[in-house]
Design an enzyme around this catalytic site. Structure first.
Site, PDB file in Angstrom:
ATOM      1  N   ASP A   1       0.812  -1.209   0.000  1.00 57.46           N
ATOM      2  CA  ASP A   1       0.000   0.000   0.000  1.00 57.46           C
ATOM      3  C   ASP A   1       0.849   1.265   0.000  1.00 57.46           C
ATOM      4  OD1 ASP A   1       0.942  -0.374   2.579  1.00 57.46           O
ATOM      5  OD2 ASP A   1      -1.023  -0.709   3.473  1.00 57.46           O
TER       6      ASP A   1
ATOM      7  N   ASN B   1      -7.668  -2.524  14.310  1.00 54.82           N
ATOM      8  CA  ASN B   1      -9.068  -2.843  13.962  1.00 54.82           C
ATOM      9  C   ASN B   1      -9.166  -4.070  13.050  1.00 54.82           C
ATOM     10  OD1 ASN B   1      -8.131  -1.901  11.540  1.00 54.82           O
ATOM     11  ND2 ASN B   1      -9.580  -0.218  11.321  1.00 54.82           N
TER      12      ASN B   1
ATOM     13  N   HIS C   1      -7.370  -4.585  10.248  1.00 53.41           N
ATOM     14  CA  HIS C   1      -7.105  -4.388   8.822  1.00 53.41           C
ATOM     15  C   HIS C   1      -5.803  -5.059   8.387  1.00 53.41           C
ATOM     16  CE1 HIS C   1      -4.975  -0.256   9.544  1.00 53.41           C
ATOM     17  NE2 HIS C   1      -4.052  -1.118   9.184  1.00 53.41           N
TER      18      HIS C   1
ATOM     19  N   GLU D   1      -9.695  -1.846   5.203  1.00 49.68           N
ATOM     20  CA  GLU D   1     -10.367  -1.528   6.458  1.00 49.68           C
ATOM     21  C   GLU D   1     -11.585  -2.432   6.649  1.00 49.68           C
ATOM     22  OE1 GLU D   1      -8.917   0.223   8.491  1.00 49.68           O
ATOM     23  OE2 GLU D   1      -8.155   2.128   7.718  1.00 49.68           O
TER      24      GLU D   1
HETATM   25  C1  GLP Z   1      -0.631   0.482   8.574  1.00 44.88           C
HETATM   26  C2  GLP Z   1      -0.228  -0.353   7.365  1.00 44.88           C
HETATM   27  C3  GLP Z   1      -0.448  -1.819   7.609  1.00 44.88           C
HETATM   28  C4  GLP Z   1       0.148  -2.206   8.951  1.00 44.88           C
HETATM   29  C5  GLP Z   1      -0.576  -1.468  10.050  1.00 44.88           C
HETATM   30  C6  GLP Z   1      -0.055  -1.799  11.433  1.00 44.88           C
HETATM   31  O1  GLP Z   1      -1.945   0.867   8.587  1.00 44.88           O
HETATM   32  N1  GLP Z   1      -0.918   0.028   6.170  1.00 44.88           N
HETATM   33  O2  GLP Z   1       0.146  -2.555   6.547  1.00 44.88           O
HETATM   34  O3  GLP Z   1       0.035  -3.590   9.138  1.00 44.88           O
HETATM   35  O4  GLP Z   1      -0.390  -0.093   9.837  1.00 44.88           O
HETATM   36  O5  GLP Z   1       1.036  -0.990  11.731  1.00 44.88           O
HETATM   37  P1  GLP Z   1       2.067  -1.232  12.875  1.00 44.88           P
HETATM   38  O6  GLP Z   1       2.890  -2.384  12.442  1.00 44.88           O
HETATM   39  O7  GLP Z   1       2.859   0.033  12.963  1.00 44.88           O
HETATM   40  O8  GLP Z   1       1.288  -1.514  14.102  1.00 44.88           O
END
Ligand code: GLP
Length: 240
Positions: free
Chosen positions: A66, A135, A137, A142
């Site tokens: 992404d 959440n 995702h 989402e």
């Molecule tokens: C973002 C990314 C996800 C990631 C998520 C969790 O939203 N788009 O790919 O898994 O955050 O992030 P973190 O690893 O910092 O908790």
């Protein structure tokens, strides 16, 4: 679904880095799907160490999950920047084999189609790394995202904007949209590894592993994937 529970962030990173290393040894021209966020940082630094000790990454192709809409590749919070800083500058993946959605594209719909086509041309993703949002995702898919989605434009959930505000000077600077590989794109990967660390992920991990398969918890779809491993630390596994 395999669930591997390890002690902490460092052991999670070591376990996943080893699995990626094994994939590269088995198939040096693998197509890897890569994730951002704080969770994979340890994996990237360990993979850089594998490279420093002689592992060749030059035949790999990578696709990131992404990118934010409206952040240029030289913006320090863009995922282009993150990947360059934390991984690509430390290994020898060929720049023309690195793919990340272009959040600055004039025609975002066309960019999504182009990205799906590139994945197809590369022969699909062999091994997809994932983090998980609090959440539930995956990528930026989402809650509520249809399981049939390919790369698409996403309106970020309020909770995601709040979670990610820590990386920006203020919450107003967090982009509200992103381009993300879809649920179907992720499900088409031959193998998937989801990583999670810390108590803030415990509910999401529990819902993904034990709850019903529902679009309300995007990661729950992975229960239907034939080859998926969750590598979670004790804090993230505390509700299992
Ligand atoms: C973002 C990314 C996800 C990631 C998520 C969790 O939203 N788009 O790919 O898994 O955050 O992030 P973190 O690893 O910092 O908790």
């Amino acid at each position: 679904m395999n669930v591997v529970v390890v002690a902490n962030f460092d052991s999670m990173s070591a376990e996943v880095a080893k699995m990626v290393f094994a994939q590269i040894v088995r198939k040096p021209d693998s197509v890897l799907g890569l994730a951002t966020g704080s969770t994979p940082l340890g994996v990237y630094s360990l993979l850089a160490e594998y490279h420093a000790r002689g592992t060749d990454f030059s035949r790999l192709t990578t696709f990131n999950l992404d990118e934010y809409v409206g952040l240029a590749p030289d913006h320090p919070q863009s995922y282009h920047w993150y990947m360059r800083e934390n991984f690509f500058s430390k290994v020898n993946i060929k720049p023309d084999r690195i793919f990340i959605p272009n959040g600055m594209a004039e025609d975002l719909e066309a960019e999504c189609l182009r990205y799906d086509e590139l994945i197809k041309q590369a022969g699909g993703i062999d091994l997809q790394l994932l983090g998980i949002g609090s959440n539930g995702h995956i990528g930026f898919n989402e809650p509520g995202t249809e399981f049939g989605t390919t790369t698409h434009i996403v309106d970020l959930a309020e909770s995601t904007i709040r979670d990610n505000a820590r990386f920006f000077e203020s919450i107003d600077q967090v982009p509200t949209r992103a381009l993300s590989m879809g649920i179907k794109s992720i499900m088409q990967a031959k193998e998937v590894i989801l990583m999670a660390s810390g108590g803030s992920k415990a509910d999401a991990v529990c819902a993904a592993v034990k709850g019903p398969v529902t679009t309300a918890v995007p990661a729950s779809v992975l229960q239907l994937h034939p080859c998926v491993t969750f590598v979670v630390d004790q804090a993230a596994a505390s509700r299992l």
